[in-house]
Motif scaffolding. Structure first.
Motif, mmCIF file in Angstrom:
data_model
loop_
_atom_site.group_PDB
_atom_site.id
_atom_site.type_symbol
_atom_site.label_atom_id
_atom_site.label_comp_id
_atom_site.label_asym_id
_atom_site.label_seq_id
_atom_site.Cartn_x
_atom_site.Cartn_y
_atom_site.Cartn_z
ATOM 1 N N ARG A 81 39.143 43.599 39.793
ATOM 2 C CA ARG A 81 39.996 42.735 39.845
ATOM 3 C C ARG A 81 40.281 41.772 38.700
ATOM 4 N NH1 ARG A 81 41.544 46.064 42.875
ATOM 5 N NH2 ARG A 81 40.710 46.527 44.555
ATOM 6 N N GLU A 84 43.063 43.113 36.345
ATOM 7 C CA GLU A 84 43.975 43.285 37.087
ATOM 8 C C GLU A 84 44.563 41.686 36.682
ATOM 9 O OE1 GLU A 84 43.575 46.127 40.959
ATOM 10 O OE2 GLU A 84 43.653 43.928 41.060
ATOM 11 N N SER A 85 44.047 40.775 37.018
ATOM 12 C CA SER A 85 44.317 39.270 36.648
ATOM 13 C C SER A 85 44.852 39.158 35.413
ATOM 14 C CB SER A 85 43.259 38.400 37.364
ATOM 15 O OG SER A 85 42.076 38.559 36.556
ATOM 16 N N ASP A 88 48.825 39.769 33.209
ATOM 17 C CA ASP A 88 50.167 39.077 33.173
ATOM 18 C C ASP A 88 51.287 39.705 33.680
ATOM 19 O OD1 ASP A 88 48.659 37.133 31.830
ATOM 20 O OD2 ASP A 88 48.757 38.215 29.857
ATOM 21 N N ASP A 90 53.218 38.546 36.099
ATOM 22 C CA ASP A 90 54.317 37.584 36.416
ATOM 23 C C ASP A 90 55.253 37.516 35.428
ATOM 24 O OD1 ASP A 90 53.262 37.173 38.940
ATOM 25 O OD2 ASP A 90 52.081 35.317 38.361
ATOM 26 N N GLY A 142 43.002 38.596 47.174
ATOM 27 C CA GLY A 142 43.877 37.963 46.079
ATOM 28 C C GLY A 142 44.799 39.383 45.462
ATOM 29 N N ALA A 143 44.029 40.551 45.379
ATOM 30 C CA ALA A 143 44.684 41.719 44.979
ATOM 31 C C ALA A 143 45.969 42.075 45.735
ATOM 32 C CB ALA A 143 43.919 42.879 44.803
ATOM 33 N N SER A 145 47.668 39.645 47.651
ATOM 34 C CA SER A 145 48.604 38.337 47.595
ATOM 35 C C SER A 145 49.256 38.652 46.180
ATOM 36 C CB SER A 145 47.909 37.120 47.344
ATOM 37 O OG SER A 145 47.086 36.916 48.512
ATOM 38 N N ARG A 146 48.639 39.115 45.145
ATOM 39 C CA ARG A 146 49.282 39.456 43.751
ATOM 40 C C ARG A 146 50.413 40.430 44.200
ATOM 41 N NH1 ARG A 146 44.138 38.556 41.841
ATOM 42 N NH2 ARG A 146 43.709 40.558 41.699
ATOM 43 N N ALA A 149 53.412 39.296 46.014
ATOM 44 C CA ALA A 149 54.341 38.402 45.169
ATOM 45 C C ALA A 149 55.219 39.346 44.173
ATOM 46 C CB ALA A 149 53.416 37.581 44.259
ATOM 47 N N LEU A 150 54.766 40.541 43.812
ATOM 48 C CA LEU A 150 55.499 41.450 42.781
ATOM 49 C C LEU A 150 56.366 42.051 43.722
ATOM 50 C CD1 LEU A 150 55.912 43.038 40.242
ATOM 51 C CD2 LEU A 150 53.899 44.333 41.094
ATOM 52 N N HIS A 170 48.936 49.478 47.832
ATOM 53 C CA HIS A 170 47.765 49.478 47.315
ATOM 54 C C HIS A 170 47.038 50.679 47.733
ATOM 55 C CE1 HIS A 170 44.016 47.621 45.974
ATOM 56 N NE2 HIS A 170 43.324 48.070 46.918
#
Length: 226
Positions: A81, A84-85, A88, A90, A142-143, A145-146, A149-150, A170
């Motif tokens: 994770r 992944e964060s 970048d 976004d 969190g994964a 949620s990201r 958003a994508l 996922h």
């Protein structure tokens, strides 16, 4: 005459000032031991022998073997994770961001087979330890949620078809990436090792990216009848 310290004694003396380093080293060795032998087969004595600390300190930091296993499992999820964060996503167009995520997941899993073995072992235990971990729950929330958003960005821009579900996506990414590692021994025995050369793995990663992008493209895939 002052007794000259051995290298191991010097290391232990230095680590008294850096307990986090001690714990990281223990977890690294423990993860490999659990991945190789499972929870029941792993031995604290063996883990201790491969670290530069003592069995007593392992129990001090982690309580018992099950406590060490649970923390090693958390550390395995933290690593993927965290990777992944740092992608970048976004800052990238949606399609490029998703392609990067899929490629990262595929490459991370094949380069960290102990993570996949830990996941397989936890499935043998019916996810008992995973369910008890708030850390793993939060990491995976969190994964998702990201990814949500994508997906939202991709749908808004028209790059992704409407209705893509983050959890299903996922699952698809994980399925392609995990199978590549978990079934390598049996698949290689049955069909040869060509897919597990560097070129073979690069082709599989590119196919995984293409399949995921093909699924989220605006043109819907045909549905099978019930």
């Amino acid at each position: 005459m002052t007794k000259e310290l051995t290298n191991k004694e010097k290391t232990r003396a230095g680590w008294k000032q850096n307990p986090e380093r001690v714990k990281r080293n223990i977890l690294k060795i423990a993860m490999a031991e659990f991945a190789r032998n499972g929870l029941s087969g792993a031995k604290i004595d063996e883990i201790s022998a491969q670290t530069e600390t003592s069995k007593r300190m392992i129990y001090y930091y982690f309580g018992d073997k099950e406590g060490l296993y649970a923390r090693a499992l958390e550390a395995a999820y933290e690593k993927v994770r965290d990777g992944e964060s740092k992608l970048d996503l976004d800052d990238l167009p949606p399609r490029e961001a998703l392609a990067r995520l899929v490629a990262f997941t595929f490459d991370h899993h094949r380069r960290n087979p102990d993570f996949i073995r830990m996941v397989m072992i936890e499935n043998v235990h019916h996810a008992d330890y995973l369910r008890q971990s708030e850390i793993i729950r939060d990491l995976n929330a969190g994964a998702i949620s990201r990814l949500e958003a994508l997906i939202a960005r991709g749908e808004a821009s028209g790059d992704f078809r409407p209705g893509v579900d983050a959890t299903e996506l996922h699952w698809q990414i994980s399925a392609l990436s995990v199978f590549n590692v978990s079934n390598r021994p049996t698949f290689s025995a049955l069909f040869g090792k060509a897919l597990y050369t560097r070129d073979g793995q690069d082709r599989l990663r590119d196919r995984a990216v293409a399949m995921i992008l093909g699924d989220v493209c605006p043109t819907p895939l045909p549905r099978t009848s019930d």
